[in-house]
Scaffold this active site. Structure first.
Site, PDB file in Angstrom:
ATOM      1  N   ASP A  87       0.850  -1.187   0.000  1.00 49.79           N
ATOM      2  CA  ASP A  87       0.000   0.000   0.000  1.00 49.79           C
ATOM      3  C   ASP A  87       0.884   1.235   0.000  1.00 49.79           C
ATOM      4  OD1 ASP A  87      -2.599   1.479   0.464  1.00 49.79           O
ATOM      5  OD2 ASP A  87      -1.500   2.071   2.275  1.00 49.79           O
TER       6      ASP A  87
ATOM      7  N   GLU B  72      -0.604  -1.363  -6.202  1.00 51.36           N
ATOM      8  CA  GLU B  72      -1.751  -0.570  -6.636  1.00 51.36           C
ATOM      9  C   GLU B  72      -1.531  -0.053  -8.048  1.00 51.36           C
ATOM     10  OE1 GLU B  72      -3.205   2.312  -3.551  1.00 51.36           O
ATOM     11  OE2 GLU B  72      -1.284   1.795  -2.646  1.00 51.36           O
TER      12      GLU B  72
ATOM     13  N   ASP C 248      -3.040   1.189   7.151  1.00 54.39           N
ATOM     14  CA  ASP C 248      -2.222   0.903   5.973  1.00 54.39           C
ATOM     15  C   ASP C 248      -1.950  -0.588   5.832  1.00 54.39           C
ATOM     16  OD1 ASP C 248      -2.165   3.570   5.372  1.00 54.39           O
ATOM     17  OD2 ASP C 248      -0.205   3.942   6.296  1.00 54.39           O
TER      18      ASP C 248
END
Length: 412
Positions: free
Chosen positions: A226, A308, A391
């Site tokens: 992340d 991501e 997170d």
């Protein structure tokens, strides 16, 4: 001379070869220096050199070619050569190969510009920024990089020297050095053109090195990553890459930049330019170290890496003003690229997933709710009561999506 590898893609690297003209007195005028040390300013651009010998003269030629290309709306290499080839040779005294390199460099610059316009990177049609870019030809800095091919530059790896073509003849025996691994990589895998670069008082040669990818190992699960502001990268195993020290450096750089911009003197602008390069080096170093740790852990545990998909993140994410500064300054795309190429060299699988709602979704039960995240670092599921650092929870959701996406894409 020193060899300094700079990471480029999954299969390519750039090796920067540094040399100092003061050790090779015949080069002083050819490379645009008056007699003296490597740290002195270049002499007049028109005094000597060509595309292979002096980037300043070559970039003056590139400015001329760019203006003609812009006026004629001619951006293809073959077509532009008809309009400019003889003129570049006559006006700037360049040899055939050097003149063709100048024309090709201009075509490549316009190709990159048009791709950026098509992708919307320079604003929407009609915006002030886009109109400004489209209304004038591309210009080149006096010391912008100048390309070489193997006819203008040769490498003697056994002697650790290069032979470089200039308008004053070949300059031979320029020594370079580096670590054993770097030298072996350069000797075995160098391919394509090299670029001559002037940077802060010294010359560099950047050489492309293409390294074959290692076969990707079948992953035993995925490590989710992340990316964020408070923590640059957080993994699904609970490792957070950031901390107070790093954030303090970023804040100090931002405040110094603000004060220098407000002062607006010539010396402040020069310092800003140096600070910008220093900050870029700092960010690249941090990104390299984070990427290496993530890839090493994934390789050790036999897992893949789920990242991501950050395409368009600057347009779709809403943040407060202080957070916007951090989002735009830090190079998250660079970090992703570093992870990608290091993983490819280690045979670690990498997959990109849609990050939508990963910060609001419970990694334990899958429940999605804005109230699951009451503040930046806390995640508490309103359905099942699961609690975790926000997170880390998001990274676990990314890991789960990575495993699902890999299963679908590699289904028998």
């Amino acid at each position: 001379m020193g060899v300094q590898p700079v990471d480029h893609t999954a299969t390519s690297l750039l090796a920067g070869v540094l040399f100092s003209p003061q050790r090779h007195s015949p080069a002083d005028s050819v490379f645009g220096y008056e007699a003296g040390g490597a740290g002195e300013a270049p002499a007049d651009a028109g005094a000597s050199g060509g595309a292979g010998g002096h980037p300043a003269r070559a970039n003056k030629a590139a400015d001329l070619v760019s203006r003609i290309a812009f006026q004629q709306r001619c951006f293809r290499n073959f077509d532009l050569r008809k309009h400019t080839y003889e003129q570049v040779k006559a006006v700037f005294g360049m040899a055939a190969q050097a003149a063709q390199h100048v024309i090709k460099k201009v075509c490549d610059a316009y190709r990159t510009l048009h791709a950026g316009l098509a992708a919307g990177n320079l604003g929407k049609p009609g915006s002030a920024r886009r109109v400004k870019v489209e209304s004038k030809p591309i210009s080149f800095r006096p010391q912008a990089a100048q390309p070489y091919d193997d006819r203008c530059l040769s490498w003697q790896h056994g002697d650790r020297t290069v032979s470089i073509w200039t308008t004053h003849g070949r300059l031979r025996g320029i020594a370079f050095t580096g670590s054993a691994d770097q030298l072996a990589l350069l000797a075995k895998h160098r391919k394509g053109e090299s670029d001559l670069v002037w940077r802060e008082g010294v010359w560099f040669l950047h050489a492309t090195v293409e390294v074959p990818d290692v076969p990707i190992n079948a992953p035993d699960g995925f490590c989710g990553v992340d990316l964020g502001i408070a923590n640059i990268a957080t993994t699904s195993t609970g490792v957070r890459h950031s901390g107070k020290a790093l954030n303090a450096v970023r804040h100090r750089n931002r405040e110094l930049r603000r004060r220098l911009q407000a002062k607006a003197t010539k010396s402040a602008k020069r310092l800003l330019k140096r600070r910008r390069r220093k900050e870029a080096r700092f960010a690249a170093d941090v990104n390299h170290r984070i990427a290496k740790q993530i890839v090493t852990e994934a390789e050790r545990t036999g897992r893949g890496i789920a990242l991501e998909d950050l395409q368009g993140i600057r347009d779709r994410v809403r943040l407060r003003k202080p957070q916007r500064v951090t989002l735009h300054v830090w190079s998250f795309r660079q970090l992703g690229a570093f992870i990608g190429y290091k993983a490819a060299r280690a045979g670690v699988a990498v997959i990109h997933v849609d990050p939508a709602y990963t910060s609001q979704q419970c990694s334990h039960c899958g429940h999605v709710d804005r109230n699951n995240r009451p503040n930046q670092e806390t995640f508490t599921c309103t359905s099942c009561g699961f609690a975790e650092h926000a997170d880390v929870n998001a990274a676990r959701n990314i890991a789960s999506r990575g495993a699902a996406g890999w299963a679908v894409s590699h289904a028998a």
